[in-house]
Design a protein around this motif. Sequence first.
Motif, PDB file in Angstrom:
ATOM      1  N   ILE A 265      -2.166  41.111  31.964  1.00  0.00           N
ATOM      2  CA  ILE A 265      -3.545  41.334  32.395  1.00  0.00           C
ATOM      3  C   ILE A 265      -3.470  41.655  33.894  1.00  0.00           C
ATOM      4  O   ILE A 265      -2.456  41.442  34.520  1.00  0.00           O
ATOM      5  CB  ILE A 265      -4.376  40.047  32.142  1.00  0.00           C
ATOM      6  CG1 ILE A 265      -4.445  39.738  30.649  1.00  0.00           C
ATOM      7  CG2 ILE A 265      -5.751  40.129  32.741  1.00  0.00           C
ATOM      8  CD1 ILE A 265      -5.412  40.558  29.855  1.00  0.00           C
ATOM      9  N   CYS A 266      -4.541  42.138  34.442  1.00  0.00           N
ATOM     10  CA  CYS A 266      -4.588  42.444  35.882  1.00  0.00           C
ATOM     11  C   CYS A 266      -4.162  41.243  36.745  1.00  0.00           C
ATOM     12  O   CYS A 266      -4.526  40.104  36.437  1.00  0.00           O
ATOM     13  CB  CYS A 266      -6.016  42.849  36.196  1.00  0.00           C
ATOM     14  SG  CYS A 266      -6.466  42.699  37.902  1.00  0.00           S
ATOM     15  N   PRO A 267      -3.405  41.480  37.825  1.00  0.00           N
ATOM     16  CA  PRO A 267      -2.927  40.362  38.662  1.00  0.00           C
ATOM     17  C   PRO A 267      -4.044  39.465  39.184  1.00  0.00           C
ATOM     18  O   PRO A 267      -3.822  38.296  39.478  1.00  0.00           O
ATOM     19  CB  PRO A 267      -2.227  41.063  39.829  1.00  0.00           C
ATOM     20  CG  PRO A 267      -2.042  42.481  39.425  1.00  0.00           C
ATOM     21  CD  PRO A 267      -2.958  42.788  38.290  1.00  0.00           C
TER      22      PRO A 267
ATOM     23  N   PRO B 225     -14.284  44.610  28.846  1.00  0.00           N
ATOM     24  CA  PRO B 225     -15.360  43.957  28.091  1.00  0.00           C
ATOM     25  C   PRO B 225     -16.465  43.398  28.990  1.00  0.00           C
ATOM     26  O   PRO B 225     -17.639  43.445  28.643  1.00  0.00           O
ATOM     27  CB  PRO B 225     -14.667  42.831  27.321  1.00  0.00           C
ATOM     28  CG  PRO B 225     -13.216  43.022  27.482  1.00  0.00           C
ATOM     29  CD  PRO B 225     -12.956  44.080  28.511  1.00  0.00           C
ATOM     30  N   TYR B 226     -16.082  42.864  30.167  1.00  0.00           N
ATOM     31  CA  TYR B 226     -17.113  42.278  31.049  1.00  0.00           C
ATOM     32  C   TYR B 226     -17.998  43.351  31.667  1.00  0.00           C
ATOM     33  O   TYR B 226     -19.117  43.071  32.071  1.00  0.00           O
ATOM     34  CB  TYR B 226     -16.480  41.390  32.137  1.00  0.00           C
ATOM     35  CG  TYR B 226     -15.146  41.877  32.656  1.00  0.00           C
ATOM     36  CD1 TYR B 226     -13.967  41.523  32.018  1.00  0.00           C
ATOM     37  CD2 TYR B 226     -15.072  42.682  33.787  1.00  0.00           C
ATOM     38  CE1 TYR B 226     -12.739  41.959  32.492  1.00  0.00           C
ATOM     39  CE2 TYR B 226     -13.843  43.122  34.273  1.00  0.00           C
ATOM     40  CZ  TYR B 226     -12.679  42.761  33.617  1.00  0.00           C
ATOM     41  OH  TYR B 226     -11.467  43.215  34.071  1.00  0.00           O
ATOM     42  N   ASN B 227     -17.518  44.578  31.768  1.00  0.00           N
ATOM     43  CA  ASN B 227     -18.388  45.660  32.250  1.00  0.00           C
ATOM     44  C   ASN B 227     -19.303  46.151  31.131  1.00  0.00           C
ATOM     45  O   ASN B 227     -20.427  46.564  31.372  1.00  0.00           O
ATOM     46  CB  ASN B 227     -17.559  46.835  32.759  1.00  0.00           C
ATOM     47  CG  ASN B 227     -16.765  46.482  34.004  1.00  0.00           C
ATOM     48  OD1 ASN B 227     -17.055  45.472  34.640  1.00  0.00           O
ATOM     49  ND2 ASN B 227     -15.775  47.281  34.339  1.00  0.00           N
TER      50      ASN B 227
ATOM     51  N   GLY C 144     -13.728  48.668  43.317  1.00  0.00           N
ATOM     52  CA  GLY C 144     -12.627  47.791  43.704  1.00  0.00           C
ATOM     53  C   GLY C 144     -11.648  47.500  42.594  1.00  0.00           C
ATOM     54  O   GLY C 144     -10.744  46.679  42.769  1.00  0.00           O
ATOM     55  N   CYS C 145     -11.775  48.158  41.443  1.00  0.00           N
ATOM     56  CA  CYS C 145     -10.846  47.892  40.334  1.00  0.00           C
ATOM     57  C   CYS C 145      -9.606  48.779  40.456  1.00  0.00           C
ATOM     58  O   CYS C 145      -9.683  49.996  40.290  1.00  0.00           O
ATOM     59  CB  CYS C 145     -11.519  48.131  38.983  1.00  0.00           C
ATOM     60  SG  CYS C 145     -10.349  47.927  37.611  1.00  0.00           S
ATOM     61  N   GLY C 146      -8.466  48.144  40.754  1.00  0.00           N
ATOM     62  CA  GLY C 146      -7.213  48.888  40.905  1.00  0.00           C
ATOM     63  C   GLY C 146      -6.765  49.514  39.591  1.00  0.00           C
ATOM     64  O   GLY C 146      -6.290  50.645  39.561  1.00  0.00           O
TER      65      GLY C 146
ATOM     66  N   ALA D 128     -12.205  41.591  46.961  1.00  0.00           N
ATOM     67  CA  ALA D 128     -12.241  41.382  45.495  1.00  0.00           C
ATOM     68  C   ALA D 128     -13.068  42.473  44.818  1.00  0.00           C
ATOM     69  O   ALA D 128     -13.997  43.030  45.408  1.00  0.00           O
ATOM     70  CB  ALA D 128     -12.839  40.010  45.198  1.00  0.00           C
ATOM     71  N   CYS D 129     -12.720  42.763  43.573  1.00  0.00           N
ATOM     72  CA  CYS D 129     -13.519  43.728  42.802  1.00  0.00           C
ATOM     73  C   CYS D 129     -14.845  43.068  42.395  1.00  0.00           C
ATOM     74  O   CYS D 129     -14.977  41.835  42.434  1.00  0.00           O
ATOM     75  CB  CYS D 129     -12.736  44.156  41.561  1.00  0.00           C
ATOM     76  SG  CYS D 129     -12.357  42.770  40.485  1.00  0.00           S
ATOM     77  N   LEU D 130     -15.784  43.876  41.963  1.00  0.00           N
ATOM     78  CA  LEU D 130     -17.114  43.351  41.625  1.00  0.00           C
ATOM     79  C   LEU D 130     -17.066  42.268  40.529  1.00  0.00           C
ATOM     80  O   LEU D 130     -17.716  41.227  40.670  1.00  0.00           O
ATOM     81  CB  LEU D 130     -18.023  44.526  41.217  1.00  0.00           C
ATOM     82  CG  LEU D 130     -19.457  44.164  40.874  1.00  0.00           C
ATOM     83  CD1 LEU D 130     -20.178  43.488  42.034  1.00  0.00           C
ATOM     84  CD2 LEU D 130     -20.226  45.423  40.445  1.00  0.00           C
TER      85      LEU D 130
HETATM   86  S1  SF4 Z   1      -8.966  44.775  35.855  1.00  0.00           S
HETATM   87 FE1  SF4 Z   1     -10.128  45.656  37.563  1.00  0.00          FE
HETATM   88  S2  SF4 Z   1     -12.201  44.851  37.345  1.00  0.00           S
HETATM   89 FE2  SF4 Z   1     -10.844  43.557  36.108  1.00  0.00          FE
HETATM   90  S3  SF4 Z   1     -10.275  41.877  37.448  1.00  0.00           S
HETATM   91 FE3  SF4 Z   1      -8.679  43.438  37.629  1.00  0.00          FE
HETATM   92  S4  SF4 Z   1      -9.297  44.676  39.399  1.00  0.00           S
HETATM   93 FE4  SF4 Z   1     -11.091  43.486  38.752  1.00  0.00          FE
END
Ligand code: SF4
Length: 341
Positions: A88-90, A193-195, A269-271, A53-55
Amino acid sequence: MAVKIGIPRALLYYQYFPLWVTYFEALDAEVIISSETNKKILNEGISAAINEACLPIKLFHGHVMDLKDRVDVLFIPRITSVYQKEYICPKFCGLPEMIRHSIGGLPPVIDAEINFFESRRHIKDTIYEMGNYFTRDRKRMIRAFQQAKERYQNYCRQLQKGKIPSLELPFHMYREPINQKQLPKRILIMGHPYNLYDPYLNMDMFSILTARGIQILTPEMVKRNEINRFMKSYKTKFYWTFANKMIGTMLYHIERGEIDGVIYISTFGCGVDSVVADIVEKTMREETSIPFLLITLDEHRGEAGVYTRVEAFIDMLEWGRKDENHISTHGQSVHSSQGCF
Ligand code: SF4
């Protein structure tokens, strides 16, 4: 007694908390937000989540652990799409399953699908699914949602005007000072936004910059119709909302020519960012002379490394642009022998 609903202070909480909090409170729920991110939450999230999983997803696990024993129900929506023809991201789609698989002893979970790709009927069903736990009165749910939507739209307008979410969300919505137009240097901070808005995760980047007298611009300050204007004619069509937002924001600022530097905050870890940050960096380098700094956060943290890089970046901006090609960028010093950055 009011039903206690827990909302993890992570991922798109920073984007949608006015909508969610207002909706549930209008249905007389007691909304409990997880604590501000801290070392314990981060470490518990890392231990609970799968390695791959990403951070930010790992951090979400930590916030669920912080909440699960003090609420009656948890809100973990399955956010699939928030704009037509975009996703949104999978990882967001499978988030409820990921949490159920990794964390035991959970209370019931409201995992309604939020999918604006679907019909209006689907959106209504989502509103009902979210509200069913608190009332059977569907008209009341629609009224609560309208109220929540107005508050959310107002929040978006304030962010567009230059405000930055507060450290004490959801009780104080904006940070002061918010928009210092008189300051001589302007940095665009890019990222999810969460970063950007979790100060523990990004080592309080906003404070580092404001302490140095920098005016901060964020992607939330660019109107959606401006993003659409640029992405309509962009050479590649992206189906990820985050990709359109970042690239559209970059093109908007390149056209305006009013920024002195760009800091892109990504996470390990963010694709999505592995593609988007690369496009942004290449475009900035090839089409502008605006200095660019990529910060990739990982679970080991490393405050000293981040401060040093950001301070050096600001120093360079203050000296002028003559040395801009010497800025360290993606891949050159992201991981040091200390483990990160
Ligand atoms: S967009 Fe990137 S950081 Fe956000 S949940 Fe997906 S993989 Fe994780």
